[in-house]
Enzyme design. Structure first.
Site, mmCIF file in Angstrom:
data_model
loop_
_atom_site.group_PDB
_atom_site.id
_atom_site.type_symbol
_atom_site.label_atom_id
_atom_site.label_comp_id
_atom_site.label_asym_id
_atom_site.label_seq_id
_atom_site.Cartn_x
_atom_site.Cartn_y
_atom_site.Cartn_z
ATOM 1 C CD GLU A 90 35.503 43.957 35.999
ATOM 2 O OE1 GLU A 90 35.138 42.959 35.245
ATOM 3 O OE2 GLU A 90 36.434 43.904 36.883
ATOM 4 C CB CYS A 139 36.261 50.422 44.490
ATOM 5 S SG CYS A 139 37.782 49.815 43.853
ATOM 6 C CB CYS A 186 47.631 47.031 36.493
ATOM 7 S SG CYS A 186 48.648 47.847 37.779
ATOM 8 C CB CYS A 203 50.618 42.690 42.185
ATOM 9 S SG CYS A 203 51.179 44.364 42.414
ATOM 10 C CB CYS A 207 46.523 41.676 41.515
ATOM 11 S SG CYS A 207 45.315 43.028 40.855
ATOM 12 N N GLY A 249 44.189 49.001 37.756
ATOM 13 C CA GLY A 249 45.355 49.838 37.662
ATOM 14 C C GLY A 249 46.189 50.512 38.741
ATOM 15 C CD GLU A 250 50.202 52.300 41.408
ATOM 16 O OE1 GLU A 250 50.185 51.186 42.133
ATOM 17 O OE2 GLU A 250 50.389 53.592 41.934
ATOM 18 C CB SER A 291 45.308 52.032 46.703
ATOM 19 O OG SER A 291 45.898 51.021 47.189
ATOM 20 C CG LEU A 346 53.740 47.191 53.770
ATOM 21 C CD1 LEU A 346 53.931 48.170 54.907
ATOM 22 C CD2 LEU A 346 54.350 45.883 54.275
ATOM 23 C CG ASN A 365 39.106 38.695 47.850
ATOM 24 O OD1 ASN A 365 38.292 37.992 48.909
ATOM 25 N ND2 ASN A 365 39.085 39.914 47.940
ATOM 26 C CB CYS A 419 40.446 43.824 46.902
ATOM 27 S SG CYS A 419 39.890 45.121 47.774
HETATM 28 N N1 SAH Z 1 47.569 49.438 42.088
HETATM 29 C C1 SAH Z 1 47.055 49.960 43.137
HETATM 30 C C2 SAH Z 1 45.610 49.928 43.449
HETATM 31 C C3 SAH Z 1 45.101 48.777 42.861
HETATM 32 S S1 SAH Z 1 44.965 47.124 43.794
HETATM 33 C C4 SAH Z 1 47.591 49.356 44.657
HETATM 34 O O1 SAH Z 1 48.508 48.382 44.262
HETATM 35 O O2 SAH Z 1 47.266 49.539 45.673
HETATM 36 C C5 SAH Z 1 43.550 47.693 45.414
HETATM 37 C C6 SAH Z 1 43.892 46.858 46.385
HETATM 38 O O3 SAH Z 1 43.494 45.773 46.217
HETATM 39 C C7 SAH Z 1 45.441 46.535 46.904
HETATM 40 O O4 SAH Z 1 45.664 46.571 48.201
HETATM 41 C C8 SAH Z 1 45.597 45.169 46.222
HETATM 42 O O5 SAH Z 1 46.776 44.715 46.880
HETATM 43 C C9 SAH Z 1 44.355 44.711 46.867
HETATM 44 N N2 SAH Z 1 44.159 43.387 46.081
HETATM 45 C C10 SAH Z 1 44.646 42.891 44.937
HETATM 46 N N3 SAH Z 1 44.259 41.626 44.505
HETATM 47 C C11 SAH Z 1 43.595 41.000 45.577
HETATM 48 C C12 SAH Z 1 43.144 39.830 45.940
HETATM 49 N N4 SAH Z 1 43.326 38.896 45.081
HETATM 50 N N5 SAH Z 1 42.582 39.700 47.033
HETATM 51 C C13 SAH Z 1 42.486 40.395 47.720
HETATM 52 N N6 SAH Z 1 43.052 41.798 47.824
HETATM 53 C C14 SAH Z 1 43.634 42.162 46.447
#
Ligand code: SAH
Length: 345
Positions: free
Chosen positions: A91, A104, A111, A115, A118, A164-165, A196, A220, A295, A338
């Site tokens: 996506e 984006c 990934c 996390c 996510c 993805g990372e 990111s 962070l 979200n 996000c």
């Molecule tokens: N792997 C990378 C890039 C992908 S995530 C990273 O970790 O930065 C990109 C952004 O979306 C990150 O700040 C992530 O923490 C945020 N994000 C992921 N899931 C989310 C959610 N459910 N609600 C709000 N932000 C989210």
């Protein structure tokens, strides 16, 4: 299988041309055709038939196919689902700002970071994207704008915040950045690209050495070890203090800042104590903070914070004089915000 033309950066293309004794001017002509004009048909510029035939036979010019498009009814956000050659899907989101767009981009199918907040992480890692699949998201989104919102095909910011990372797939991401940055290509400004990361230190090292000027955002999400371990499991391998001290010693360019992203989760990391600890950790650094209200997605274990808590959190950070932005949840009606990207759906 033929190599994709869109896997080549400018010097790769020059090398191909040189090795095959073609006219050196062909490199600039092809880059201009495919990346400046963003044409989808065969090059008709000033190029010999033999050069054209060579490229037609040796290279693949196809791009990821647009499988689905969701347009937000609230704010003109557009989410694309792309179908790749092996039927995997990724996506990409276009986020509008002042008649322009940020894009984006995804860097992997799924990934490996897993996390806990996510949606994408739930899929696990399927594979890395190639450079052409990354560049292809941009070109296809641009072409979609050109045909569906003519005059609006202005994508001026690129953020690697999709699936993805990106630092886990550094080679392909780096080459995509080189194409985006190339004056002969899409010519995006270096300060307009942001990678990111969840804090993958080996990739951070490569970012600082190999893509100077490209911005960094660090996810962070908590200054406390226990909580960050829960949110971002690789914190156990690459703890936040090591990540921050590595980032601190990287020389930044003029006006360059590091963005620190902080997801606010109700009752988990949104208290004034969390804010104070975060403020103390980042005070004095060249830092911007992006506060991102969590979200929710189907089956998520966390909840969105109350608006009051978000405002209070920002007020504490203001006392530390750290510029802080509360990111609006653009596109949440199409699950494009996000962390809501999960191409299983
Ligand atoms: N792997 C990378 C890039 C992908 S995530 C990273 O970790 O930065 C990109 C952004 O979306 C990150 O700040 C992530 O923490 C945020 N994000 C992921 N899931 C989310 C959610 N459910 N609600 C709000 N932000 C989210």
């Amino acid at each position: 299988m033929k190599q994709s033309f869109y896997d080549l950066n400018y010097s790769d293309l020059e090398a191909v041309i040189n090795q095959n004794n073609l006219n050196p001017s062909v490199a600039a002509i092809l880059f201009n055709w495919h990346y400046k004009k963003k044409e989808s048909i065969q090059c008709r510029d000033n190029i010999s038939k033999s050069s054209l035939d060579f490229f037609e036979h040796q290279f693949d010019f196809s791009l990821p196919e647009i499988d689905l498009v969701h347009e937000s009814s609230k704010d003109r956000t557009v989410k694309f689902l792309f179908k790749l050659k092996d039927n995997h899907k990724v996506e990409t989101v276009l986020i509008p700002f002042n008649n322009k767009y940020s894009i984006c981009l995804s860097s992997q199918v799924g990934c490996a970071m897993n996390c806990s907040f996510c949606f994408t992480g739930e899929q696990g890692l399927k594979r890395n994207l190639t450079t052409s699949e990354i560049v292809g998201q941009f070109l296809q989104a641009w072409r979609w704008l050109a045909s569906n919102r003519p005059g609006e095909e202005r994508i001026l910011n690129i953020v690697f915040m999709g699936q993805g990372e990106p630092l886990h797939n550094f080679d392909a991401v780096k080459k995509a950045c080189e194409i985006f940055l190339s004056q002969r290509g899409t010519s995006i400004g270096v300060q307009k690209i942001t990678i990111s990361t969840a804090g993958y230190i080996p990739g951070l090292k490569r970012w600082s050495q190999e893509t100077p000027g490209v911005n960094l955002a660090l996810s962070l999400h908590s200054p406390f070890t226990e909580k960050r371990n829960e949110l971002i499991p690789i914190n156990k391998k690459y703890p936040l203090d090591e990540v921050l001290s590595y980032i601190d010693q990287i020389p930044l360019q003029k006006k360059q800042f590091i963005t620190y992203e902080y997801i606010l989760i109700k009752g988990f990391n949104d208290s004034p104590d969390d804010a104070k600890k975060l403020g103390a950790l980042l005070a004095g650094k060249r830092a911007y903070i992006n506060l991102i209200p969590f979200n929710p997605f189907p089956g998520s274990r966390y909840e969105s914070p109350d608006l009051d808590e978000v405002e209070n959190f920002k007020a504490v950070l203001d006392e530390f004089r750290i510029p802080t932005l509360i990111r609006g949840a653009k596109g949440d009606d199409v699950l494009a915000a996000c962390g809501q990207l999960n191409s299983k759906n």
